[in-house]
Motif scaffolding. Sequence first.
Motif, PDB file in Angstrom:
ATOM      1  N   LYS A   1       0.804  -1.231   0.000  1.00  0.00           N
ATOM      2  CA  LYS A   1       0.000   0.000   0.000  1.00  0.00           C
ATOM      3  C   LYS A   1       0.831   1.272   0.000  1.00  0.00           C
ATOM      4  O   LYS A   1       0.318   2.359  -0.261  1.00  0.00           O
ATOM      5  CB  LYS A   1      -0.894   0.040   1.269  1.00  0.00           C
ATOM      6  CG  LYS A   1      -2.160  -0.770   1.170  1.00  0.00           C
ATOM      7  CD  LYS A   1      -2.974  -0.642   2.444  1.00  0.00           C
ATOM      8  CE  LYS A   1      -3.476   0.748   2.768  1.00  0.00           C
ATOM      9  NZ  LYS A   1      -4.781   1.107   2.234  1.00  0.00           N
TER      10      LYS A   1
ATOM     11  N   ARG B   1       2.030   2.269   2.826  1.00  0.00           N
ATOM     12  CA  ARG B   1       1.386   2.846   4.020  1.00  0.00           C
ATOM     13  C   ARG B   1       2.424   3.125   5.095  1.00  0.00           C
ATOM     14  O   ARG B   1       3.302   2.292   5.347  1.00  0.00           O
ATOM     15  CB  ARG B   1       0.364   1.829   4.536  1.00  0.00           C
ATOM     16  CG  ARG B   1      -0.400   2.213   5.808  1.00  0.00           C
ATOM     17  CD  ARG B   1      -1.427   1.121   6.055  1.00  0.00           C
ATOM     18  NE  ARG B   1      -2.185   1.220   7.274  1.00  0.00           N
ATOM     19  CZ  ARG B   1      -3.499   1.421   7.303  1.00  0.00           C
ATOM     20  NH1 ARG B   1      -4.168   1.621   6.192  1.00  0.00           N
ATOM     21  NH2 ARG B   1      -4.145   1.419   8.453  1.00  0.00           N
TER      22      ARG B   1
ATOM     23  N   SER C   1      -8.102  -0.907   4.015  1.00  0.00           N
ATOM     24  CA  SER C   1      -8.746  -0.777   2.713  1.00  0.00           C
ATOM     25  C   SER C   1      -7.695  -1.084   1.638  1.00  0.00           C
ATOM     26  O   SER C   1      -6.522  -0.730   1.789  1.00  0.00           O
ATOM     27  CB  SER C   1      -9.304   0.638   2.565  1.00  0.00           C
ATOM     28  OG  SER C   1      -8.337   1.599   2.946  1.00  0.00           O
TER      29      SER C   1
ATOM     30  N   ASN D   1      -6.573  -0.002  -1.114  1.00  0.00           N
ATOM     31  CA  ASN D   1      -6.137   1.045  -2.040  1.00  0.00           C
ATOM     32  C   ASN D   1      -4.671   1.384  -1.769  1.00  0.00           C
ATOM     33  O   ASN D   1      -4.160   1.102  -0.679  1.00  0.00           O
ATOM     34  CB  ASN D   1      -6.980   2.312  -1.821  1.00  0.00           C
ATOM     35  CG  ASN D   1      -7.011   2.701  -0.358  1.00  0.00           C
ATOM     36  OD1 ASN D   1      -7.679   2.041   0.449  1.00  0.00           O
ATOM     37  ND2 ASN D   1      -6.269   3.737   0.005  1.00  0.00           N
TER      38      ASN D   1
ATOM     39  N   SER E   1     -10.717   4.796  -1.154  1.00  0.00           N
ATOM     40  CA  SER E   1     -10.879   3.361  -0.862  1.00  0.00           C
ATOM     41  C   SER E   1     -11.620   2.658  -2.007  1.00  0.00           C
ATOM     42  O   SER E   1     -12.463   3.254  -2.654  1.00  0.00           O
ATOM     43  CB  SER E   1     -11.666   3.175   0.433  1.00  0.00           C
ATOM     44  OG  SER E   1     -10.916   3.639   1.521  1.00  0.00           O
TER      45      SER E   1
ATOM     46  N   GLU F   1     -15.822   3.369   4.830  1.00  0.00           N
ATOM     47  CA  GLU F   1     -15.239   2.430   5.774  1.00  0.00           C
ATOM     48  C   GLU F   1     -16.001   2.422   7.096  1.00  0.00           C
ATOM     49  O   GLU F   1     -16.752   3.342   7.408  1.00  0.00           O
ATOM     50  CB  GLU F   1     -13.766   2.785   6.055  1.00  0.00           C
ATOM     51  CG  GLU F   1     -12.896   2.935   4.831  1.00  0.00           C
ATOM     52  CD  GLU F   1     -12.947   4.322   4.237  1.00  0.00           C
ATOM     53  OE1 GLU F   1     -13.872   5.096   4.568  1.00  0.00           O
ATOM     54  OE2 GLU F   1     -12.056   4.640   3.429  1.00  0.00           O
TER      55      GLU F   1
ATOM     56  N   HIS G   1      -6.124  11.849   2.899  1.00  0.00           N
ATOM     57  CA  HIS G   1      -6.693  10.536   2.694  1.00  0.00           C
ATOM     58  C   HIS G   1      -7.727  10.568   1.602  1.00  0.00           C
ATOM     59  O   HIS G   1      -8.239  11.607   1.291  1.00  0.00           O
ATOM     60  CB  HIS G   1      -7.418  10.181   3.993  1.00  0.00           C
ATOM     61  CG  HIS G   1      -7.121   8.827   4.481  1.00  0.00           C
ATOM     62  ND1 HIS G   1      -6.701   8.599   5.749  1.00  0.00           N
ATOM     63  CD2 HIS G   1      -7.193   7.618   3.889  1.00  0.00           C
ATOM     64  CE1 HIS G   1      -6.543   7.310   5.924  1.00  0.00           C
ATOM     65  NE2 HIS G   1      -6.834   6.692   4.808  1.00  0.00           N
TER      66      HIS G   1
END
Length: 366
Positions: free
Chosen positions: A65, A67, A152, A154, A160, A189, A245
């Motif tokens: 991701k 992330r 999620s 994405n 998402s 979400e 986000h």
Amino acid sequence: MELKQTKIKKIDIKDICKLYENADIKEAADIIRSGGLVAFPTETVYGLGANALMSEAAKKIYAAKGRPSDNPLIVHISKTEDVNNIAREIPEIFYKLAECFWPGPMTVVLKKRIIIPDDTSGGLDTVAVRLPDNNIARALIEVSKVPIAAPSANTSGRPSPTRASHVFDDMDGRIDMIIDGGTVGIGVESTIVDLTGDIPTLLRPGAVTVEMLQEVCTEVDIDPAIEHLLASGEAPKAPGMKYKHYAPKADMKMLKGNEAAVLDYLKKEISKSEIKTAILTVDEHWAVLEKIIEDNKKENIKLLSLGSLKDMKTVAHNLFDVLRKCDELGVSTILSESFDESGIGRAIMNRLKKASGFNIIYLGEL
Ligand code: TXA
Ligand code: MG
């Protein structure tokens, strides 16, 4: 990162007993158990699943991701009693909430057991737990025989995914499998509620609304990060809420004010704008805005409806899909209408505000 062959398996079986026996679910469960990554549908958005008990598997999620590693993952279980395996000191209010809203779009934050590795919980002493209301998701967890960590599905920072094709766009070559279970139902979400303090605190609004939580809990606090941009030094309780986000690539502005003032602003913008712009509007305003665009011959302006003001669930459902369409259209600016913040409107506005980086233009009185 090393590129993988991402398998796509379409499953349209509804019956959970048949899903337990399904060859694709069994293959996906083997991948999860052995530390691989499988994207799967839930009732809210698609999740990117990995074995929640395996550090190495959680690390793969962060890599796929892009992330930040301080942003913890939600751990998905298939039965309420399984919460005892991963959380401790569970308060009484948890059981009331679970009774009302599980399986469903509510995640609770509890103190974690050491079986949950730091890579899953982002180094926190707590764990976010969710029991999804989707038979494919629950069968996958059940057959995997481990809790599944799933953010999620994405790329970090993008809207998402609400369809398997969105997951494919972001994750092809990065994960082992995508289970295509069709378009999700809810589209935003899950609601996150922190139960580690004295008063349950809402960390992220979703389809289980504040009003619904208030019917079960005597008091509900709301984390300020949900409503407005935090001052420097302030931190939201859900680490993920601090990042820009759900954001499309274009520069986005929210318009907040009464209907007449918003339509007037849009009218002026349409007549003067020369850049590729998307206007996110509602069915009720479509005809009037379309006419202004046609009268001004503005081919650079694309009108996209999020749905009807009379049906906020559909607005929630369409939200991320419409934000992704803006990227496909290649617009450089997005102007979005605002919504009433009651019920699921709070979740819709939270995502829109965050997508715009809290770039809000206030127009006239509400
Ligand atoms: O609907 C959903 O919740 C979806 C589906 C796949 O279940 N999942 C999802 O996960 O939205 P993700 O990773 O995109 O968002 C999880 C949010 C992040 O903001 C994260 O910081 C917060 O939950 N979170 C996770 N664990 C937490 C914890 N222990 N304490 C506070 N916040 C936590
Ligand atoms: Mg996310």
